[in-house]
Design an enzyme around this catalytic site. Sequence first.
Site, PDB file in Angstrom:
ATOM      1  N   GLU A 167       0.803  -1.228   0.000  1.00 63.43           N
ATOM      2  CA  GLU A 167       0.000   0.000   0.000  1.00 63.43           C
ATOM      3  C   GLU A 167       0.837   1.280   0.000  1.00 63.43           C
ATOM      4  O   GLU A 167       0.643   2.175   0.819  1.00 63.43           O
ATOM      5  CB  GLU A 167      -0.971  -0.015   1.184  1.00 63.43           C
ATOM      6  CG  GLU A 167      -1.930  -1.193   1.150  1.00 63.43           C
ATOM      7  CD  GLU A 167      -2.863  -1.255   2.353  1.00 63.43           C
ATOM      8  OE1 GLU A 167      -2.874  -0.309   3.169  1.00 63.43           O
ATOM      9  OE2 GLU A 167      -3.572  -2.271   2.488  1.00 63.43           O
ATOM     10  N   ASN A 208       2.006  -5.149  -3.176  1.00 61.89           N
ATOM     11  CA  ASN A 208       0.633  -5.516  -2.814  1.00 61.89           C
ATOM     12  C   ASN A 208      -0.171  -4.262  -2.483  1.00 61.89           C
ATOM     13  O   ASN A 208       0.298  -3.400  -1.730  1.00 61.89           O
ATOM     14  CB  ASN A 208       0.674  -6.446  -1.596  1.00 61.89           C
ATOM     15  CG  ASN A 208      -0.651  -7.099  -1.282  1.00 61.89           C
ATOM     16  OD1 ASN A 208      -1.239  -7.771  -2.129  1.00 61.89           O
ATOM     17  ND2 ASN A 208      -1.135  -6.925  -0.059  1.00 61.89           N
ATOM     18  N   GLU A 274      -6.102 -10.788  -1.014  1.00 61.39           N
ATOM     19  CA  GLU A 274      -6.878 -10.547   0.210  1.00 61.39           C
ATOM     20  C   GLU A 274      -8.371 -10.457  -0.110  1.00 61.39           C
ATOM     21  O   GLU A 274      -9.096  -9.637   0.467  1.00 61.39           O
ATOM     22  CB  GLU A 274      -6.410  -9.251   0.897  1.00 61.39           C
ATOM     23  CG  GLU A 274      -4.927  -9.206   1.207  1.00 61.39           C
ATOM     24  CD  GLU A 274      -4.497  -7.928   1.930  1.00 61.39           C
ATOM     25  OE1 GLU A 274      -5.355  -7.240   2.525  1.00 61.39           O
ATOM     26  OE2 GLU A 274      -3.280  -7.626   1.895  1.00 61.39           O
ATOM     27  N   ASP A 276     -12.113 -10.261  -0.424  1.00 59.55           N
ATOM     28  CA  ASP A 276     -13.411 -10.320   0.251  1.00 59.55           C
ATOM     29  C   ASP A 276     -14.332  -9.328  -0.450  1.00 59.55           C
ATOM     30  O   ASP A 276     -13.872  -8.370  -1.076  1.00 59.55           O
ATOM     31  CB  ASP A 276     -13.333 -10.063   1.761  1.00 59.55           C
ATOM     32  CG  ASP A 276     -12.627  -8.769   2.150  1.00 59.55           C
ATOM     33  OD1 ASP A 276     -12.690  -7.772   1.395  1.00 59.55           O
ATOM     34  OD2 ASP A 276     -11.997  -8.738   3.220  1.00 59.55           O
TER      35      ASP A 276
END
Length: 373
Positions: A167, A208, A274, A276
């Site tokens: 990030e 990432n 990740e 969701d």
Amino acid sequence: MHLSFLASLVLASSLSVATAQKVKGTPKRGLDYYAKRAGLKYFGSATDSPGQRERAPYATAYPQYDAIMWDSGEFGQTTPTNGQKWTFVEPQKGIFNFTEGEIVATKARDAGMYLRCHALVWHSQLAPWVESTTWTPDALRVAIVSHITNVVGHWKGRCYAWDVVNEALNEDGTYRNSVFYQVLGEDYIKLAFETASKIDPSAKLYYNDYNLESPGAKVDGAKRIVKLLQGAGIKIDGVGLQAHLVAESHPTLDQHIEAIHGFASLGVEVALTELDIRLQTPATATNLALQKEAYKNVVGACAQVKGCIGVTIWDFYDPFSWVPSVFSGQGAALLWFDNFTTHPAYDGVVEALKNKTCGGRKKASRSSMDWNA
């Protein structure tokens, strides 16, 4: 969460692969089985330490949870959601504690799962001493090198991949003004990847980030990071698309394919790291259908683009999700409800992996894409 109206929706799912028993001599037909048949390396789930954070109130659920996580054949890979982050592994300068990270890493080894390791340099969940120190450039370089050397060195040879920098970008593709960027500029990214590659040359090294799942300025920024490292002759192997998505406003299949293909065209692999897909709660038949479509799109895109190698959901059991504590009024983001029946989205994932996804404009040449269960 108690969703009595879902009984008819989840009946078929509750009888799905998630409850299938192992047949001697044949693979268990869970999500990892279907992912590998589709040409992916794995389908996995992140998990956290028992008794900690979101898991703390749910001790009675652990036996059933662990049976699905480690013994069901659903997953072939895992990531420690928290235990390898800076605040846990180096809580004080030069003092390292690998206890939490080892909980998941050891279970992964015992279960024969790939281990994706997460995350070395990140502006969040930093140990307080990192944020409170007034750094000179030389001192911060020493701290970064020491941290990566010790952490990557501890798990050397055990991690399929490391999220080396996490990030680093704002939504407009510019660099986030983290403590690392304030002091070192973009050189901290080079330093982190260069150090990790020296300590564990066999690990895949990833950048990432979230909101990289459809084309835009942030995707362009991530491509810039890949090119920055490649241009400096520094190893970068992959880009992780976190894929924290929203059911009611998710990208299209074509948008996912374009973003994934754009990274793969740079010569790096891509993974959903990740995943969701949150929705407004309480869940309804309508937004569960949207969630199913969203899961099907993003997993289907990964299966269709040759450079995308695997999918990790950010835990699989709704009560263990980070979403409700961060996004008020949202939740039910994973594939298993609190009673361990599966969301309709579970079937959407299976359909995507079995190549029932349609509408994408780019099909990759995976040799195992056309087959029947």
